[in-house]
Every structure is written in structure tokens, then in C-alpha cells.
Write a protein that holds these residues in place. Structure first.
Motif, mmCIF file in Angstrom:
data_model
loop_
_atom_site.group_PDB
_atom_site.id
_atom_site.type_symbol
_atom_site.label_atom_id
_atom_site.label_comp_id
_atom_site.label_asym_id
_atom_site.label_seq_id
_atom_site.Cartn_x
_atom_site.Cartn_y
_atom_site.Cartn_z
ATOM 1 N N ILE A 175 -6.701 -9.013 7.662
ATOM 2 C CA ILE A 175 -5.361 -8.805 7.549
ATOM 3 C C ILE A 175 -4.926 -7.154 7.316
ATOM 4 C CG2 ILE A 175 -3.484 -9.195 6.025
ATOM 5 C CD1 ILE A 175 -4.855 -11.628 5.212
ATOM 6 N N ALA A 176 -4.167 -6.875 8.417
ATOM 7 C CA ALA A 176 -3.864 -5.361 7.818
ATOM 8 C C ALA A 176 -3.026 -5.008 6.837
ATOM 9 C CB ALA A 176 -2.638 -5.200 9.098
ATOM 10 N N ALA A 177 -3.751 -3.971 6.250
ATOM 11 C CA ALA A 177 -3.302 -3.514 4.839
ATOM 12 C C ALA A 177 -2.951 -1.762 4.934
ATOM 13 C CB ALA A 177 -4.286 -3.903 3.822
ATOM 14 N N ASP A 178 -1.833 -1.691 4.460
ATOM 15 C CA ASP A 178 -1.356 -0.477 4.366
ATOM 16 C C ASP A 178 -0.598 0.015 3.274
ATOM 17 O OD1 ASP A 178 -1.108 2.274 4.942
ATOM 18 O OD2 ASP A 178 0.506 2.184 6.337
ATOM 19 N N GLY A 179 -1.268 0.357 2.051
ATOM 20 C CA GLY A 179 -0.510 0.445 0.687
ATOM 21 C C GLY A 179 -1.612 0.470 -0.438
ATOM 22 N N ASN A 180 -0.932 0.425 -1.489
ATOM 23 C CA ASN A 180 -1.950 0.677 -2.668
ATOM 24 C C ASN A 180 -2.104 -0.711 -3.586
ATOM 25 O OD1 ASN A 180 -2.434 3.426 -2.273
ATOM 26 N ND2 ASN A 180 -0.312 3.802 -3.094
ATOM 27 N N PHE A 232 3.087 -4.462 -3.159
ATOM 28 C CA PHE A 232 1.957 -4.651 -2.242
ATOM 29 C C PHE A 232 1.196 -5.805 -2.303
ATOM 30 C CE2 PHE A 232 -2.252 -3.173 -0.639
ATOM 31 C CZ PHE A 232 -1.953 -2.854 0.679
ATOM 32 N N ASP A 233 0.580 -5.974 -4.057
ATOM 33 C CA ASP A 233 -0.248 -7.270 -3.950
ATOM 34 C C ASP A 233 0.263 -8.280 -3.671
ATOM 35 O OD1 ASP A 233 -2.091 -5.344 -4.970
ATOM 36 O OD2 ASP A 233 -2.151 -6.173 -6.908
ATOM 37 N N ALA A 234 1.801 -8.360 -4.047
ATOM 38 C CA ALA A 234 2.437 -9.804 -3.351
ATOM 39 C C ALA A 234 2.421 -9.880 -2.042
ATOM 40 C CB ALA A 234 3.872 -9.769 -4.141
ATOM 41 N N GLU A 235 2.699 -8.762 -1.282
ATOM 42 C CA GLU A 235 2.698 -8.848 0.180
ATOM 43 C C GLU A 235 1.261 -9.355 0.847
ATOM 44 O OE1 GLU A 235 5.128 -7.974 2.360
ATOM 45 O OE2 GLU A 235 6.470 -6.594 1.357
ATOM 46 N N MET A 236 0.270 -8.769 0.215
ATOM 47 C CA MET A 236 -0.952 -9.095 0.595
ATOM 48 C C MET A 236 -1.426 -10.333 0.260
ATOM 49 S SD MET A 236 -2.188 -6.467 2.524
ATOM 50 C CE MET A 236 -0.503 -6.404 3.184
#
Length: 205
Positions: free
Chosen positions: A146-151, A157-161
Motif C-alpha cells: 500500500i502506498a504510504a507517504d506521511g508520518n 495518517f494512521d486512519a488513512e493507512m
């Protein structure tokens, strides 16, 4: 109206002052993604001022500083808005027992509640991805490419991932069962089923 499908819900993450509201810890950030029919519908993110400073460990762990929190709205104001955002949706978090206890604690302080059920992406991932190195969010994001670009350790960000991981798990359940829609009740059942019995349960759907 509450959905019976696992692709219409709110996926949330809290950053907090510590591990337990029973020890007086409070939420300092909420991030959430609302999905409808498997598509991102809306997002919610807010820092919140718990009324006291956070320690250096939490500042370093989250990147959230006391200076950032000083200008944030109070927990009470933010959680009123978040309770409205939830509506009647079911709720998901990675290691949901942690986030649920903070959600319950913060909402109890403002006499609000929610009508949906809580599900856990961590428990589901342990059943579906038994050969993953571990079941931390970052590990699973890499495991599923899964593409991940953040902290990590920032709430949105954790909710998005977690959202992307959740949708990937629903797709994998559909492939293994032939279902076109995954009921939320099946997700809950899978999360509680012993790992050795997962393939049998999926084949019976």
C-alpha cells in the motif's frame, strides 16, 4: 440508517497523552475517514487541548507539541463535532481496544454516545495474513504494498493507512468467498475465529 456492510463505516485513530484514560490520560488528536460503498466519503482531523501539558516522550513520539495544543480547541468542543461526524456508522480502528476506551471516555465527559459497533483491523489482519512478519500497521501496509507517504503516529495518517488496509482486507475476503459484499457481521465473526479455522469459515460463505 446503520449499514450491515463492512464497506460503510468510520475508521478512526487517536493520539493521546498516555495509555489509559483510567489513569487520567486524554486524547490530543483525532483522525478519521468515513467510507461509503468502499470509497472515501469524508475525513475528520483535529488537535485538541486536554487542558494540561504533554510530556517529552509523547511530543517526540507523535510530533505534536505543547505549542500546537495551546491553540487547539478543547477536547469537549472537538468531541462534540466528532460525535456528529460518526452518525450511526460502525467504527474500526487498528488495535481497537485502545481507541475505543479513549472514545468512550471522551464522549462520556460530554454525555454523548454512538450507536454503531466497533471492529478491529488488527484482529482481522491476524486471521487473514497469518504469514505477515507482524501485525503492526506499518508492517501490514508494506506487506500489502500500500502506498504510504506521511508520518505514522499522527491520527489522520494512521486512519488513512488503516482505511487502505481495511479495503484491501475486504477485497481479499471477497476473492476467497466469492461474495460481492462483505457483511460487517462476517468481519466480526472472522476476528473472533481461531486462526486454524479461518479457511473453513471463508469457504462456507
Amino acid at each position: 440508517m446503520k449499514s450491515t456492510n463492512a464497506d460503510k463505516l468510520v475508521i478512526l485513530d487517536f493520539e493521546t497523552t498516555g495509555l489509559s484514560p483510567l489513569q487520567g490520560d486524554r486524547a490530543i488528536e483525532i483522525g478519521a475517514v468515513k467510507i461509503e460503498q468502499g470509497k472515501i466519503h469524508s475525513r475528520f482531523q483535529a488537535l485538541m487541548n486536554p487542558g494540561r501539558p504533554i510530556n517529552a516522550f509523547i511530543e517526540n513520539y507523535t510530533g505534536i507539541s505543547n505549542q500546537m495544543l495551546r491553540t487547539a480547541q478543547s477536547n469537549e468542543v472537538v468531541m462534540q463535532d466528532f460525535a456528529d461526524f460518526i452518525e450511526d456508522h460502525h467504527l474500526i480502528a487498528h488495535n481497537a481496544s485502545f481507541d475505543q476506551k479513549f472514545l468512550d471516555a471522551e464522549l462520556s465527559l460530554i454525555n454523548r454516545n454512538y450507536n454503531g459497533e466497533f471492529g478491529c483491523s488488527l484482529l482481522l489482519s491476524r486471521r487473514l495474513y497469518q504469514d505477515a512478519p507482524n501485525h503492526k500497521l506499518g508492517t501490514l501496509v508494506r506487506y500489502k504494498n500500500i502506498a504510504a507517504d506521511g508520518n505514522y503516529h499522527r491520527a489522520l495518517f494512521d486512519a488513512e493507512m488503516t482505511t487502505q488496509l481495511w479495503l484491501a482486507m475486504l477485497d481479499d475476503i471477497k476473492i476467497k468467498t466469492g461474495l460481492t459484499e462483505v457483511p460487517f457481521s462476517l468481519v466480526k465473526k472472522l476476528s473472533k475465529t481461531p486462526k486454524a479455522q479461518i479457511d473453513k469459515l471463508l469457504s462456507e460463505q
